[in-house]
Design a protein around this motif. Sequence first.
Motif, short mmCIF file in Angstrom:
data_model
loop_
_atom_site.label_atom_id
_atom_site.label_comp_id
_atom_site.label_asym_id
_atom_site.label_seq_id
_atom_site.Cartn_x
_atom_site.Cartn_y
_atom_site.Cartn_z
N HIS A 73 81.37 52.12 -1.30
CA HIS A 73 80.58 50.89 -1.35
C HIS A 73 79.08 51.24 -1.32
CE1 HIS A 73 84.28 48.65 -0.72
NE2 HIS A 73 84.54 49.43 0.33
N CYS A 74 78.37 50.72 -2.24
CA CYS A 74 76.93 51.05 -2.37
C CYS A 74 76.15 50.57 -1.16
CB CYS A 74 76.40 50.42 -3.66
SG CYS A 74 74.68 50.88 -4.00
N LYS A 113 72.82 60.59 -10.21
CA LYS A 113 73.93 59.80 -10.72
C LYS A 113 73.41 58.57 -11.46
CE LYS A 113 77.71 60.99 -7.55
NZ LYS A 113 78.64 60.46 -6.51
N LYS A 114 74.02 58.31 -12.58
CA LYS A 114 73.59 57.17 -13.39
C LYS A 114 73.92 55.83 -12.73
CE LYS A 114 73.96 59.62 -17.79
NZ LYS A 114 74.58 59.62 -19.15
N ASP A 115 74.98 55.83 -11.94
CA ASP A 115 75.37 54.56 -11.31
C ASP A 115 74.62 54.30 -10.01
OD1 ASP A 115 76.51 56.64 -10.00
OD2 ASP A 115 78.45 55.65 -9.70
N SER A 116 73.75 55.23 -9.64
CA SER A 116 72.96 55.03 -8.43
C SER A 116 71.85 54.02 -8.71
CB SER A 116 72.37 56.35 -7.95
OG SER A 116 73.39 57.26 -7.60
N GLY A 117 71.81 53.01 -7.86
CA GLY A 117 70.77 52.01 -8.02
C GLY A 117 69.42 52.50 -7.48
N LYS A 121 68.57 55.32 -4.49
CA LYS A 121 67.65 56.44 -4.71
C LYS A 121 66.50 56.40 -3.71
CE LYS A 121 68.58 56.93 -9.67
NZ LYS A 121 68.01 56.87 -11.03
#
Length: 643
Positions: A73-74, A113-117, A121
């Motif tokens: 979960h982000c 990571k590309k899916d990191s918001g 970051k």
Amino acid sequence: LYNVSFLCLLLDMKTDLNLLLECLKYQMDCPLSQKEALITIYSICQQNSEASEYFREIGGLMFINDLAKSSVHCVVKEAALFTLGIIIESNVYCQQTLCTSALFEDLILFLIKKDSGVNLKRMSVYVILVLVSNNKNGQTYVRDTGCISLLLQLFRTTLCTSEMNLSDENTDPCYQLWSSVCSTLCACVNNPQNEDNQNICCSVFPYAKEWLESCTEPEIVRPICSFLGLTVANNSYVQKYFVSIGGLDTLAKVLLELMHDSCLSHSSTKLAVVVTKTLDACIANNSAMGVVLAKYHTVSELLKLLSNETLNTGEKISIILTIGHCTEVCEENQCELLQNNGLPLMIQVLTESQDEELIKASTFVLQNCKQMTEQLSLRSYDNSLNVNNAEELDVQVRKRCLQGYWKKAKEILHRINSIEREHDEERVQGELFVDGSSVANSEALKSHEVNPVDPKMYTERTHKEICCSQSILKFSDQVLAPSVNSAPRKNETVNTMGTASTRQTEQTNNPCSGDELQTDSALQTHSINEKPACVKNQPVLQARLCFLSGFFLPGLDQHSFCTETTGKDKSTSATSSSHKTADFRCLGCTAGGLSFNSRTFTKMLQSCLHRCDHHRALLEAEDRYRRELRTWALGNSTSATHQ
């Protein structure tokens, strides 16, 4: 009671942390509950070293670290990273526990990571920041793992000023990420200073320079200036590189713009101080680079900024130190400081301030002022030679020629003294000749002696005195006039000296000068109490020579010169007074300057007992002619009588 209350709170804090840790472990399927538990934990541990240390002891620190890596979960990842950052920042032992290459590598994964918001970051960058802050090991790990290169990439690519809304930077996640990256890079190079990281970070200087040129908003200028100032600090290599790409010029231009706006905006004044600190960091270790700031009149702008009444003591210290480094070796900045009344301002700060650091900074600038005034006074003469004004150039040329004129002036006096000595020798010879004369000749001399009070002869003697005086003074003027009236041009210096020398040679070889002096001396013998004309005129020449020496060559010893000439004058006067007997010479030779007819000239020759061979023969021829004429007249008269 206080100790009891503290123990109760401590027990409550430990109990709460234990319960919260258990909640995290048993709420793995409920991300919102985990997030709430994490928020409560960091609120307890924030700025509380004991709570952070206790949470580390019960294993809560490592559990949150694992949770950040394993959670899908982000929101949990973001909350876990933020809680780690708070605990690390609050306790140095927690920092040492988590400062490993493994954690840096995990953080790199979050960043790439590309899916990191953006928020994830940002939380990752925050953890890097607290790991490297005041931690040499963290600075080494961030470099060795390549994390610093990733941060520099974020610095270059995250910020886009054309698309950002800087009116409210708190709502722009990209700006917040870029600002966090700037802060992290600052921690990577500073406290302690890390030259290796500084050398790596200078690769993004061109981007920072470009942003400063395109935007002067405080939200952009402040982070960039902080990053630039810490990256160049105490690193001459990085400083030179920054100057080589025009970074110092850009900062100077930004300062000019901010100073223009500071009259209307208080924030511009504060931002100008930030830029000033960055300027100081760029030249502190190499003051010679301060010459770049001279063309932007940075020193004068700093003096204006220093006069602002809203500045605090720390800001004044930063400005004064910057002025000191600008003026330490750069002459242009030194002159600008003096021209803008910087010296009185520094003295005012020194006398009115009670802060020790501010006094030291003011003393540093005043020491530069002392050195600069000494250097400027020594070089003012050399700098004046570069002036294009023709009149000032003539003055410089004249000063180089004065030694020659002085030499010529002394030669004039030497010539006068030589003439006087020759005159005295002739007097001695004439006196010896008089001693051997007959009594009859003496009686004849008395009968033909010219009356000193005779108006005609007095007029003739006065006329000769004036001629002699004018002749001597004319010779003096011919040599000294160029130095009094006007200095020669630079390309005419040699010619002027040559002309003066030629004129002196002509005067020396001209027999009229000597004859006039001799004629004057001969006529003066008829008045025993009068001095020769050359002796009369010598004080006039001496006065003129002393005046010239004082005007052109004030450094020479005029007293010794005047004493020498006065001594010669006294010696000559004594010699002249000891020989008051008339100097008997041929009046026909010495009276060439006066007008005569045949009758008066013959009478003068007849009255002279010491005629030269030429005039004796001339007088004898005239006598023969007169006798023949009388004989012829007498013969005609006799013939007429007989008839």
